[in-house]
Design an enzyme around this catalytic site. Sequence first.
Site, short mmCIF file in Angstrom:
data_model
loop_
_atom_site.label_atom_id
_atom_site.label_comp_id
_atom_site.label_asym_id
_atom_site.label_seq_id
_atom_site.Cartn_x
_atom_site.Cartn_y
_atom_site.Cartn_z
N GLY A 49 73.79 17.87 -27.12
CA GLY A 49 73.85 17.58 -25.70
C GLY A 49 73.94 18.84 -24.86
O GLY A 49 74.04 19.96 -25.37
N ARG B 205 63.91 15.43 -25.49
CA ARG B 205 63.67 16.20 -26.69
C ARG B 205 63.50 15.28 -27.89
O ARG B 205 63.87 14.09 -27.84
CB ARG B 205 64.83 17.16 -26.94
CG ARG B 205 65.23 17.99 -25.71
CD ARG B 205 66.69 18.45 -25.78
NE ARG B 205 67.13 19.08 -24.54
CZ ARG B 205 67.15 20.38 -24.33
NH1 ARG B 205 66.74 21.21 -25.28
NH2 ARG B 205 67.58 20.87 -23.19
N ARG C 287 66.44 25.77 -13.69
CA ARG C 287 65.24 25.56 -14.50
C ARG C 287 64.50 24.30 -14.03
O ARG C 287 65.11 23.27 -13.77
CB ARG C 287 65.62 25.42 -15.97
CG ARG C 287 64.42 25.18 -16.89
CD ARG C 287 64.76 25.49 -18.33
NE ARG C 287 65.64 24.50 -18.93
CZ ARG C 287 66.14 24.61 -20.17
NH1 ARG C 287 65.86 25.67 -20.90
NH2 ARG C 287 66.93 23.69 -20.67
N ASP D 170 66.23 19.84 -31.28
CA ASP D 170 66.72 19.69 -29.91
C ASP D 170 66.05 20.67 -28.97
O ASP D 170 66.30 20.64 -27.76
CB ASP D 170 68.25 19.86 -29.86
CG ASP D 170 68.71 21.19 -30.40
OD1 ASP D 170 68.47 21.46 -31.59
OD2 ASP D 170 69.32 21.96 -29.65
#
Length: 462
Positions: free
Chosen positions: A83, A176, A169, A241
């Site tokens: 996470g 994912r 970002r 991930d």
Amino acid sequence: MFAFDNSYARLPERFYTKMGPAPVASPAWVALNEGLARDLGLDPEGLRGAVDVFAGNRAPEGAEPLAQLYAGHQFGGWSPQLGDGRALLLGEHVGPTGRVDVQLKGSGPTPYSRMGDGRAALGPVIREYIVSEAMHALGVPTTRALAAVTTGETVLRQDGPLPGGVLTRIAASHIRVGTFQVFASRQDTDALQTLLDHAIARHAPEADGPLGLLRHVMGVQADLVAQWMGLGFIHGVMNTDNMTISGETIDYGPCAFMEVYHPEMVFSSIDQFGRYAWKNQPDIALWNLAQLATALLPLMGDRAQAVEDATEVLDGFRGLYTVAWTRVLGAKIGVVDMALGHELLDIMAEGQADFTNTFRALTVAPETARDQVTNQDRFDGWFSRWRAAAPDQGAMTRANPALIPRNHQVEAAIQAAYGGDFAPFHALNAALADPWQETETNAPYRRPAAPDERVTHTFCGT
């Protein structure tokens, strides 16, 4: 400011933890990507007046900050819960380019921080900004850097106290392979189906069910990894991930671009056995896709038949990748002849050639390419056969950049930033914004590292 419409936040609560970022002491600007802001339909001047938003001290209107849940295989080992440990999704901005995620990295601890501080040192912020924007300029699908700020706070890392930073970002999404894995591992079929429907609606509306999504992800990842290979790029941490459903490059931790070419090149300080070496990246992509297929099996009906169907789809990856790599390497030498292309790579590895500069020399002044290798007699034989094949110089010009973000230059920008000097960062970004032209200004950035400048190990920064 942003035009948020937060579809991920409307998914069930077990997909995330809703929470705000942790405020910082004294935020200040490092950079605002004004070109990207305009592309997103945002006003750069308005953004400049909101440094507190990009530091996490104030949530913009319409934001619904959350930390996403996912799991993953890290260096082949299963981690049942990962996470966002130092990031928060502010929301999804809908603008001229479509729907994109707006995420803060370094915004403080979350329930998934695993005893980490949830912060980012300024160095990794600088690295991701430089490399992700360079990848975009090189035409490679990638997350983008909208903003970077300092926090006025110190973070502690293995190499001591460092200035803190926050990166904003932009991504097509942050879904994912590991997002599917976490719900499959929990046998939460309802959540898995909800995630599948969401991912298809967002990224692959033409896909028919789980096998359709798998085919879509295979295609975009085959193209992406072939582009990495053609630039000598080594991601460094291709965990599940860190593989997106969208096909964007994500998470620029211990990444690097090769200078001296060798197929087994590794830079990541944590990749001690070369799992993610340059030559292994296509095989790792397939391995990761197999994990995605495994996670999707509960949605495919009869398990035995599902395994057979998924295996059949996965068996097509090598063909997809071969087509993509043939296109990339064929363009780099101007001849669709893989034997000729692979022979040149062998010569380059044996001859200690600079990856970028050898292909560039072959493009703009072919006779000078022999100066890039130490085994010139072998190169001369190859060169004669290549010349006879009538290479397409136009294709080569479009495939072989003049410059890349070389590791020593990125590191120099980071070290200067730690000292409060951002001029090298801005100069390097400006040069990398046009990687296809050779100019007097960018000449220093085309130079390989001197022996005392070489960066042989790169780090995640967590």
